[in-house]
Design an enzyme around this catalytic site. Structure first.
Site, mmCIF file in Angstrom:
data_model
loop_
_atom_site.group_PDB
_atom_site.id
_atom_site.type_symbol
_atom_site.label_atom_id
_atom_site.label_comp_id
_atom_site.label_asym_id
_atom_site.label_seq_id
_atom_site.Cartn_x
_atom_site.Cartn_y
_atom_site.Cartn_z
ATOM 1 N N CYS A 21 16.874 -16.419 -28.351
ATOM 2 C CA CYS A 21 18.013 -16.035 -27.502
ATOM 3 C C CYS A 21 19.258 -15.772 -28.354
ATOM 4 O O CYS A 21 20.041 -14.852 -28.068
ATOM 5 C CB CYS A 21 18.308 -17.141 -26.487
ATOM 6 S SG CYS A 21 16.930 -17.516 -25.387
ATOM 7 N N CYS A 73 17.868 -21.846 -27.867
ATOM 8 C CA CYS A 73 16.715 -21.010 -28.244
ATOM 9 C C CYS A 73 17.104 -20.045 -29.372
ATOM 10 O O CYS A 73 18.059 -19.275 -29.251
ATOM 11 C CB CYS A 73 16.242 -20.242 -27.009
ATOM 12 S SG CYS A 73 15.179 -18.832 -27.368
#
Length: 480
Positions: free
Chosen positions: A173, A170
């Site tokens: 992230c 991600c």
């Protein structure tokens, strides 16, 4: 002066002296039959006069509700979190409204469609989430790595445990990671877990701990959850009570927010002195969804042109694993135009039995992806809408409703799966009008029935009487 004799000469109904008439059994029988026939035909004519007859026409839509169409809906998604559920509208004219919230309400539900709490409020979302500008490649990890075997231990050991549920692939992230680890390190120095232990920052890799993330209803990455010791209560259905963080993700904002959480711990002296400071965190945290499903209800207004109503997972600061998204749903209610009450619809059905048979065609239907179709499955509904108006004989509008046909299918999507309703509104409308019935026409028909039956009965009586008389003469001739 006109004499009485001259007036009598124009009498259409001249009388025969009673002593010159002859009654017969055959005549009496025909009279009774004629009277019954008159009564029967009069009843049929009266029933036809009182019955409602309509005419149907297809005309160009001349709607009184303007250029917009209202869509009311109530749809349950057992595997879509209210945290990210978004209602979007688009059309061929370029309209593109995302994440409509003003007229839409969300309620968390479990996998069995049972509600798990009050209405879910998304709150205000900032235009852009702030991240650290500089990334320290050699940053030391300061957060604890949690897994299924030690998650409950940490959550119940420390008063406040803030967990970053993430996925390594991600991009959001990856942007959060440096500031998260830096903030965790700063807080670890200020609140040593072994000495102070009021707060710790942890992380969970959802690609490795899928069951743990599903248990906490994680659908978007990163998801920052706040667990408080003694308040993370799980019911028999697996529902959690904790909060989510939606604020900025730079180190300074994270540390400031965590300081506010520590200040909110129930130590009376701290709570009274730092009450204002703890309230400052209210805009960046909200209750987390108590279950993994969502019931979405409300209405939207769309232009009367071909377009789409789309329900999907949407966020400007989270990533989604398309292979794990399940857009199964149950359509509890879907209608177009002004709401028609059940009483009005039942009254109109007494006049026109076939009206309203297709205005709720999809109500109560389930569209469930059982994973047999694989991942990335979008469920699409192709809906064609036609307006119907019913007018009474005085020109008053009895009902205005939109009926539709629906065809549903599934398709594998390259992007995130969605539930899509393709809308196509017909430029024509059906106009049902109650026909006018003339009372004079009814009276004319009644007179025709009486006169016709009386005349036919008289002819039959004459034929029958003459036939009997001839037969008697023939019989007398044979005897003599």
């Amino acid at each position: 002066m006109i004499s009485a004799t001259k007036l009598k000469s124009v009498d259409f109904y001249r009388k025969i002296p009673r002593d010159l008439t002859e009654a017969s059994l055959s005549g009496a029988g025909l009279s009774i039959i004629a009277a019954l026939a008159m009564m029967f035909l009069f009843g049929m004519e009266l029933s036809n006069y009182l019955a409602v007859s309509t005419s149907t026409a297809v005309i160009v839509d001349k709607s009184s509700d303007g250029d917009y169409l209202r869509i009311d809906f109530n749809i349950s998604f057992p595997a879509l979190s209210c945290e990210f559920a978004s209602v979007d509208v688009s059309d061929v004219l370029g309209t593109n409204r995302l994440n409509i919230t003003k007229t839409v309400r969300k309620f968390s539900i479990d996998s069995n469609l049972r509600p798990t709490g009050a209405e879910f409020h998304s709150g205000t979302v900032s235009n852009a989430v702030k991240h650290d500008d500089e990334v320290d490649e050699e940053s030391v990890e300061g957060s604890f790595s949690l897994a299924t075997h030690n998650f409950d231990k940490y959550v119940h050991q420390f008063p406040i445990t803030v967990v970053n549920f993430y996925a390594p692939w991600c991009s959001w992230c990856q942007r959060l990671k440096p500031s998260w680890e830096k903030a965790a390190k700063i807080l670890k120095e200020r609140y040593d877990p072994e000495i102070d232990g009021r707060i710790i920052l942890a992380k969970v890799d959802c690609t490795q701990e899928g069951d743990l993330c599903r248990r906490n209803h994680i659908q978007g990455y990163p998801s920052i959850r706040i667990f408080r010791k003694g308040s993370d209560v799980r019911s028999e259905h697996g529902h959690h009570e904790h909060e989510s963080y939606y604020g900025d993700r730079d180190t300074e904002s994270l540390v400031k927010f965590m300081e506010g959480l520590v200040a909110s711990l129930p130590t009376e002296s701290q709570k009274l002195a730092l009450e204002d400071k703890s309230n400052a965190t209210g805009n960046t945290k909200r209750p987390a969804p108590s279950a993994g499903g969502c019931r979405i209800e409300g209405y939207v207004r769309v232009k009367k042109v071909p377009g789409n109503l789309i329900i999907s997972a949407r966020s400007d600061a989270h990533s989604f694993d398309a292979s794990q998204m399940n857009m199964s749903h149950v359509i509890n209610y879907l209608s177009f135009g002004k709401k028609v009450t059940a009483r009005v619809m039942s009254d109109v059905k007494l006049l026109i039995p076939y009206i309203g048979s297709s205005h709720d065609r999809l109500n109560g239907r389930s569209f469930i992806n059982t994973r047999d179709l694989g991942a990335n499955v979008t469920i699409e509904h192709y809906i064609q809408i036609v307006k119907t108006e019913v007018m009474n004989r005085k020109g008053y509008k009895l009902i205005e409703e939109y009926e539709y046909t629906a065809h549903s299918s599934v398709a594998h999507s390259v992007d995130i799966p969605v539930a899509k309703f393709h809308l196509e509104l017909s430029p024509m409308q059906v106009l049902i009008t109650e026909n006018q019935k003339s009372f004079s026409h009814f009276i004319t028909n009644v007179c025709a029935i009486i006169g016709g039956v009386f005349t036919v009965a008289g002819i039959l009586d004459a034929i029958l009487h003459n036939t009997i008389r001839i037969m008697k003469k023939v019989e007398l001739g044979k005897n003599f």
